[in-house]
Write an enzyme that holds these catalytic residues in place. Structure first.
Site, mmCIF file in Angstrom:
data_model
loop_
_atom_site.group_PDB
_atom_site.id
_atom_site.type_symbol
_atom_site.label_atom_id
_atom_site.label_comp_id
_atom_site.label_asym_id
_atom_site.label_seq_id
_atom_site.Cartn_x
_atom_site.Cartn_y
_atom_site.Cartn_z
ATOM 1 N N GLY A 30 0.816 -1.199 0.000
ATOM 2 C CA GLY A 30 0.000 0.000 0.000
ATOM 3 C C GLY A 30 0.852 1.253 0.000
ATOM 4 O O GLY A 30 2.009 1.226 0.453
ATOM 5 N N ASN A 31 0.316 2.315 -0.519
ATOM 6 C CA ASN A 31 1.009 3.601 -0.463
ATOM 7 C C ASN A 31 0.045 4.767 -0.586
ATOM 8 O O ASN A 31 -1.060 4.624 -1.101
ATOM 9 C CB ASN A 31 2.158 3.698 -1.476
ATOM 10 C CG ASN A 31 1.907 2.890 -2.712
ATOM 11 O OD1 ASN A 31 1.119 3.289 -3.540
ATOM 12 N ND2 ASN A 31 2.544 1.717 -2.803
ATOM 13 N N THR A 75 8.298 5.057 -1.967
ATOM 14 C CA THR A 75 7.677 3.865 -2.533
ATOM 15 C C THR A 75 8.062 3.680 -4.002
ATOM 16 O O THR A 75 8.209 4.666 -4.741
ATOM 17 C CB THR A 75 6.137 3.952 -2.429
ATOM 18 O OG1 THR A 75 5.561 2.892 -3.175
ATOM 19 C CG2 THR A 75 5.583 5.257 -2.969
ATOM 20 N N GLU A 77 6.053 2.578 -6.057
ATOM 21 C CA GLU A 77 4.812 2.836 -6.796
ATOM 22 C C GLU A 77 4.593 4.317 -7.078
ATOM 23 O O GLU A 77 3.518 4.710 -7.519
ATOM 24 C CB GLU A 77 3.599 2.304 -6.015
ATOM 25 C CG GLU A 77 3.487 0.805 -5.941
ATOM 26 C CD GLU A 77 3.059 0.165 -7.249
ATOM 27 O OE1 GLU A 77 3.327 0.738 -8.321
ATOM 28 O OE2 GLU A 77 2.484 -0.920 -7.184
ATOM 29 N N HIS A 96 -3.389 3.909 -2.467
ATOM 30 C CA HIS A 96 -3.331 2.594 -3.108
ATOM 31 C C HIS A 96 -3.256 1.524 -2.028
ATOM 32 O O HIS A 96 -2.482 1.657 -1.074
ATOM 33 C CB HIS A 96 -2.108 2.508 -4.019
ATOM 34 C CG HIS A 96 -1.763 1.107 -4.408
ATOM 35 N ND1 HIS A 96 -2.629 0.313 -5.112
ATOM 36 C CD2 HIS A 96 -0.658 0.346 -4.181
ATOM 37 C CE1 HIS A 96 -2.072 -0.879 -5.296
ATOM 38 N NE2 HIS A 96 -0.874 -0.886 -4.733
ATOM 39 N N HIS A 98 -4.450 -2.967 -0.951
ATOM 40 C CA HIS A 98 -4.795 -4.321 -1.405
ATOM 41 C C HIS A 98 -5.908 -4.900 -0.511
ATOM 42 O O HIS A 98 -5.723 -5.944 0.115
ATOM 43 C CB HIS A 98 -3.582 -5.249 -1.308
ATOM 44 C CG HIS A 98 -2.370 -4.795 -2.049
ATOM 45 N ND1 HIS A 98 -1.130 -5.345 -1.838
ATOM 46 C CD2 HIS A 98 -2.192 -3.853 -3.007
ATOM 47 C CE1 HIS A 98 -0.237 -4.765 -2.637
ATOM 48 N NE2 HIS A 98 -0.859 -3.841 -3.337
ATOM 49 N N HIS A 160 -3.979 -7.345 -8.437
ATOM 50 C CA HIS A 160 -3.132 -6.483 -7.614
ATOM 51 C C HIS A 160 -3.910 -5.818 -6.469
ATOM 52 O O HIS A 160 -3.741 -6.189 -5.318
ATOM 53 C CB HIS A 160 -2.465 -5.454 -8.536
ATOM 54 C CG HIS A 160 -1.491 -4.558 -7.856
ATOM 55 N ND1 HIS A 160 -0.664 -3.699 -8.519
ATOM 56 C CD2 HIS A 160 -1.225 -4.364 -6.533
ATOM 57 C CE1 HIS A 160 0.084 -3.044 -7.651
ATOM 58 N NE2 HIS A 160 -0.248 -3.436 -6.442
HETATM 59 ZN ZN LIG Z 1 0.252 -2.553 -4.625
#
Ligand SMILES: [Zn+2]
Length: 217
Positions: A30-31, A75, A77, A96, A98, A160
């Protein structure tokens, strides 16, 4: 008045705690990011639980994703976050995660049914599934662009998780939470029986509410 940098750092840590406590992230996944100013973004670091961050852990990056400051590495991402900021100037925050029920839909690739719950129609609208791309790559970042321009504020990433964007950090988090709740309810409903849609004439009323919220900003 917009929060200052320190307040944003605190808010990012709090949103991280909410993601973690609700089981929307596991390990260091996560971010979260926030647009601070032109060419300046705060984002969560890599390899840390999002439930246990302190304000000094948050990294500062530029438009290219290069780290400006921060004791922890940003991150991987970040490119997906930056792609959203570059494509949509009104976006101030990206989350973001999951979450398990949403990620289950992301794995099946099954489109979410529409016109089922009022709050989903009002706050999320259509939630598309972007094709799979390797996490941390520019390919993943580019894979979501068509959906952003299609008006999506919350996008499921195939195999994802989910990414949500908004002009407000907590609202971006709300979108993740609402989608996860929706996916959970859908799964339970299917075990009971058939899913019924809201009648079309009532959907028009929801669209009016959605439009009203948009114009209020
Ligand atoms: Zn991810």
């Amino acid at each position: 008045m917009l929060p200052n940098e320190w307040e944003y750092r605190q808010m990012i840590c709090q949103i991280g705690q909410r993601l973690y406590s609700r089981g929307y992230v596991a390990g260091s996944s996560g971010n979260i990011s926030v647009r601070l100013a032109v060419g300046k973004y705060l984002c969560t670091p890599t390899l840390i639980s999002k439930g246990f961050m302190v304000p000094d852990d948050i990294a500062l990056v530029d438009d290219a994703g290069e780290q400006i400051s921060g004791r922890r590495q940003r991150t991987s991402e970040v490119f997906m976050h930056l792609e959203i900021y570059h494509e949509l100037p009104e976006v101030q925050a990206v989350v973001h995660a999951h979450p398990p029920y949403t990620t289950a839909f992301a794995i099946t690739g099954e489109d979410l049914p529409i016109d089922i719950l009022p709050e989903i129609e009002i706050f999320l609208g259509r939630v598309p599934i972007a094709p799979y791309a390797t996490p941390g790559t520019r390919e993943l970042a580019r894979s979501i662009v068509p959906y952003l321009h299609d008006g999506a504020n919350t996008i499921i990433l195939a195999n994802h998780g989910v990414v949500a964007c908004s002009d407000d950090l907590e609202r971006a988090y709300f979108q993740v939470e609402m989608l996860e709740h929706y996916c959970q309810v859908l799964l339970i409903a299917r075990q009971i029986g058939d899913i019924r849609q809201i009648p079309p004439q009532k959907i028009a009323e929801l669209m009016k509410i959605r439009e009203g919220l948009r114009t209020q900003g």
